[in-house]
Write an enzyme that holds these catalytic residues in place. Structure first.
Site, PDB file in Angstrom:
ATOM      1  CG  ASP A  95     -16.195 -43.205  10.773  1.00 44.19           C
ATOM      2  OD1 ASP A  95     -16.603 -44.218  11.512  1.00 44.19           O
ATOM      3  OD2 ASP A  95     -15.321 -42.763   9.501  1.00 44.19           O
TER       4      ASP A  95
ATOM      5  CD  GLU B 206     -15.181 -44.837  14.727  1.00 45.91           C
ATOM      6  OE1 GLU B 206     -15.753 -46.477  14.637  1.00 45.91           O
ATOM      7  OE2 GLU B 206     -15.496 -44.333  14.402  1.00 45.91           O
TER       8      GLU B 206
END
Lengths: 715, 120
Positions: free
Chosen positions: A357, A394
């Site tokens: 993330d 990401e």
């Protein structure tokens, strides 16, 4: 051999040397960090660079007050590591934490407070949030309680599956949301065990990789908001707010109340592997649940604030994550923490890969500036234990760092390709001037990944964050009022189109177009080069009623509605056949970007572009139609995909095929079911081999092969 | 909560009847009772009808017994597993290792029915 396996070897270090607080102890081993069961006791090891003293706090399981507080003798300290073995502990029936004493001087980064009991950052189990959603007892000072556990799960012959990255079809799912709905009809809804019961569904769908939203222990109750419309409590449902990085979330386990979440999760992984499905974890190392200076002190803040967090010169928290704090990922100690954590999940849980993330943060230096050669990313790329795991970034963060296509990859990292998502969405809704970029994206984005191969691109149209596929074709605007933030949360750049009505409608023409648009999206995604990722529920048209940020919604807005499996059987069948088709045609999964090189055995290039006329693509701004033909090395067949985002039909002239081959129809999203798609290998031959009429806003997929399907296709 | 253990021997092997909870405090007792029986080499049945709870440590103890039995070529069957214990064992994967009396009984019933059908 007369000895049995259960008889233990006697060791010198199984005997105490000291007594502290009425407990027999000896100096522990600094490594590994955490609490580890050793002969006769438990060895505790914790790092703090600036603590002046450290106390081990032991509780009888569930009791509010400690049963013992044992200060580490000075001679038990090695460097900045406090390590002590405590004998005679019943490891199953204790909880533990630490009191770290030291300077409280926020300007210099230190926030020691010996009044606080701190969680062990290396705790492999956490108690305190054992059953999802149960209102916590905040009167207990120590909320997230570290527990000791054995790491002796019997994996049998389970080994990593090692599915080549280019062959993956990723399915992004939420552990709780997947089976929490009452109509899931599993024994333990919303748990690892519940998900395990649904493995046959996943296998039948054809996905071979499940990417789970965060499963590290987090506090679902840490959201103070309520739904302004209903007054219902809102949760931290997604879990991007890690409390403890080594511990699986107890509330995701049916056996969490017994402290068996580790075994339950491992059993799920073992059975997924047995079904040929890999497991990737969505991990959040960019921030922790401790927030900024106003947030709670759980662990890192009290153990070594200046080490674990990026701090401004004034001692405040940098906020590149948008959540209050930023983990100091490239500090040497924190680097090792991240590495230890990932090794733990690979070695002790057999995890196959990780999606990071806001991974751009992992490339920032101690003062937040982007590093040209981030040591953490390099460390993870080359680590022996992680060597064959999938690493997916990401590649952006909330501080404005956007590295899609430029993420420091070290030959290992793949990326969520946000540009793929945006381009295909814009094409689908009929934006002008997109066909050129669409061609680049479906060919594996060679403009971004020419040196890394197509598998560096994780292609997706939807993910947990944003609209579901059904909502993407049903809403022009987000509808997040239920989140209690005045519809100000969630993304605004959705590139969605409602097909003529906002939200649910009885208009059959609108609903038919929406179904067609969903099929178009799936057809493009699953014939693109790169790793396709589906959002759980998109295969059955799951809606969130236009909410594109359901991070807080633990209700039917977020849960997988299993009635849709029957109600939207048409879309589910389409998705299954598309996944099977991808598996049958290796040219769609080629790791090399196409170059136009002619395949000698077919006399056709590896990729060719077409429009209404064969070999004459229209790249003009007004064009909303493009067709691609692919043939791979060693493959006997040709796959032709025509994508028409125009609201009118077009007559397609098909490219001629080499001897003995003819065009067969696999899918036409403009056709009524069951003629919208076939089972791969059963495609009927086209009557008019040279032409095909593609309908408005439709995708057509043809296979150029001989009439004997058994000799074509390359599983 | 304590654990009581009783042995019963018959022609087909040994039955160990456990009563109480199997947890980290009591699993040592269970292990000391079971290991000698495993080493005798005869089929072993563990009757858990009166066992109300099996903790993580308890499940691990049963698995140690299973592995030891494997080593000696001895069959171990669990009987009388309560619904809650069975659920916990199933969710955590431990049940996969054991033959349970219920499963054995069901298999025997199915085989009997199949034989009867074939005879018709």
């Amino acid at each position: 051999m007369s000895e049995t396996r259960s008889e233990q070897v006697l060791r010198v270090d199984a005997y105490p040397t000291h007594e502290v607080g009425g407990y027999r102890v000896r100096a522990g081993k600094p490594f590994p960090f955490g609490a580890n069961v050793v002969p006769g006791g438990v060895s505790f090891s914790v790092f703090s660079d600036q603590a002046t003293s450290m106390t081990l706090v032991i509780y009888k399981r569930g009791e509010p007050e400690p049963m013992a507080e044992l200060e580490f003798p000075e001679e038990f300290r090695t460097g900045s590591v406090f390590a002590m073995t405590v004998f005679g502990l019943d490891h199953e029936n204790i909880e533990y934490g630490y009191r770290a004493d030291g300077p409280y001087d926020p300007v210099t980064g230190h926030r020691f407070d010996a009044r606080q009991v701190l969680s062990d950052p290396y705790a492999r189990l956490i108690a305190g949030r054992d059953v999802w959603g149960v209102e916590p007892d905040y009167s207990r000072g120590y909320q997230y309680r570290s527990r000791v556990c054995l790491q002796d799960f019997d994996w049998g012959d389970d080994t990593p599956l090692g599915i080549p990255a280019e062959d993956l079809v990723v399915y992004e799912a939420h552990v709780r949301g997947f089976t929490r709905h009452p109509n899931s009809r599993v024994t333990a809804p919303g748990t690892f065990a519940g998900l395990r019961e649904k493995i046959p569904y996943l296998k039948e769908l054809g996905v071979n990789c499940v990417e789970l939203l965060p499963v590290f222990e987090f506090d679902e109750c840490d959201n103070p908001r309520s739904n302004p419309e209903t007054g219902e409590k809102l949760f931290d449902y997604w879990g991007y707010n890690t409390v403890s990085f080594f511990a699986p979330k107890a509330g995701y386990a049916a056996t969490g109340r017994y402290g068996m979440q580790g075994d339950e999760f491992r059993t799920l992984i073992k059975d997924l592997h047995a079904a040929g499905i890999e497991v990737i974890l969505d991990v959040v190392f960019n921030h922790t649940a401790e927030g900024n200076e106003l947030g709670p002190t759980i662990s890192f803040k009290g153990l070594d604030n200046a080490t674990y967090y990026m701090l401004t010169p004034e001692g405040y928290y940098f906020n590149f994550s948008g959540t209050g704090n930023t983990v100091n990922c490239n500090h040497p100690v924190v680097r090792n923490f991240v590495l230890d954590c990932l090794r733990h999940w690979v070695a002790d849980y057999h995890i196959d890969g990780f999606r990071f993330d806001l991974a751009a943060i992992l490339g920032r230096s101690l003062d937040g500036t982007p590093l040209p050669n981030p040591p953490l990313l390099e460390l993870l790329a080359y680590d022996p234990v992680l060597r064959h795991t999938k690493l997916i970034a990401e590649a952006w963060d909330a501080g404005g760092l956007y590295e899609v296509g430029n993420f420091p990859a070290y030959g290992r990292w793949a990326e969520w390709n946000g540009k793929y998502r945006d381009t295909v969405r814009r094409f689908l809704k009929g934006d002008p001037g997109v066909t050129g970029e669409l061609a680049t994206r479906i060919a594996g984005s060679p403009d971004m990944y020419s040196s890394r191969g197509t598998a560096a691109s994780v292609n997706f149209l939807t993910a947990h964050d944003g609209f579901t596929l059904a909502d993407l074709v049903s809403y022009n605007d987000k509808h997040n009022e239920a989140n209690g933030e005045g519809n100000n949360d969630g993304a605004n750049d959705n590139n969605s189109w409602n097909c003529g009505a906002e939200g649910p409608t009885d208009d059959p023409a609108v609903n038919a177009l929406r179904t067609r648009q969903m099929k178009n999206a799936l057809a493009i995604l699953l014939t693109s080069q790169g790793i396709p990722m589906l959002l759980s529920g998109d295969e059955v048209g799951r809606s969130q009623q236009g909410n594109n940020n359901t991070y807080c919604q633990d209700n039917e807005l977020s849960w997988f509605d299993w009635d849709l499996v029957d109600n939207n059987a048409e879309l589910l069948r389409f998705t299954r056949e598309m996944i099977a088709f991808r598996g049958r045609h290796r040219e769609l999964r080629s790791t090399s970007h196409p170059t136009g090189q002619v395949r000698e055995h077919l006399g056709l290039p590896d990729i060719s572009w077409h429009g209404e006329r064969a070999w004459q693509p229209d790249w003009s701004d007004d064009s909303r139609l493009v067709a691609v033909a692919r043939c791979g090395a060693g493959d006997d067949d040709v796959v032709y995909v025509a994508m028409n985002a125009h609201w009118e039909s077009h007559d397609l002239e098909l490219p001629a095929l080499p001897g003995g081959r003819s065009w067969h129809l696999f899918a036409d999203t403009g056709a009524e079911a069951p003629h919208d798609i076939r089972t791969p290998g059963t495609e009927p031959e086209l009557d008019n081999a040279g032409k095909y009429l593609i309908g408005p806003r439709s995708v057509v997929i043809l296979v150029g092969r001989t009439n004997d399907p058994d000799t074509s296709g390359t599983p | 909560m304590t654990l009581n253990v009783k042995e019963r021997r018959n022609k087909t092997g040994t039955v160990l009847v456990a009563t109480g909870e199997i947890n980290s405090e009591t699993s040592g007792t269970l292990l000391q009772s079971l290991l000698p029986l495993v080493r005798e080499g005869k089929p072993l049945r563990i009757d858990l009808t009166a066992v109300t709870y099996v903790s993580s440590a308890g499940l691990r103890t049963l698995l140690v017994v299973y592995r030891e039995a494997q080593h000696h070529g001895v069959a171990v069957t669990l009987y009388g597993v309560s619904e809650e214990v069975r659920f916990v064992m199933s969710a955590t994967g431990f049940l996969d290792f054991f033959e349970t009396g219920e499963a054995a009984a069901a298999a025997a019933t199915a085989a009997k029915a199949a034989r009867a059908k074939a005879a018709r």
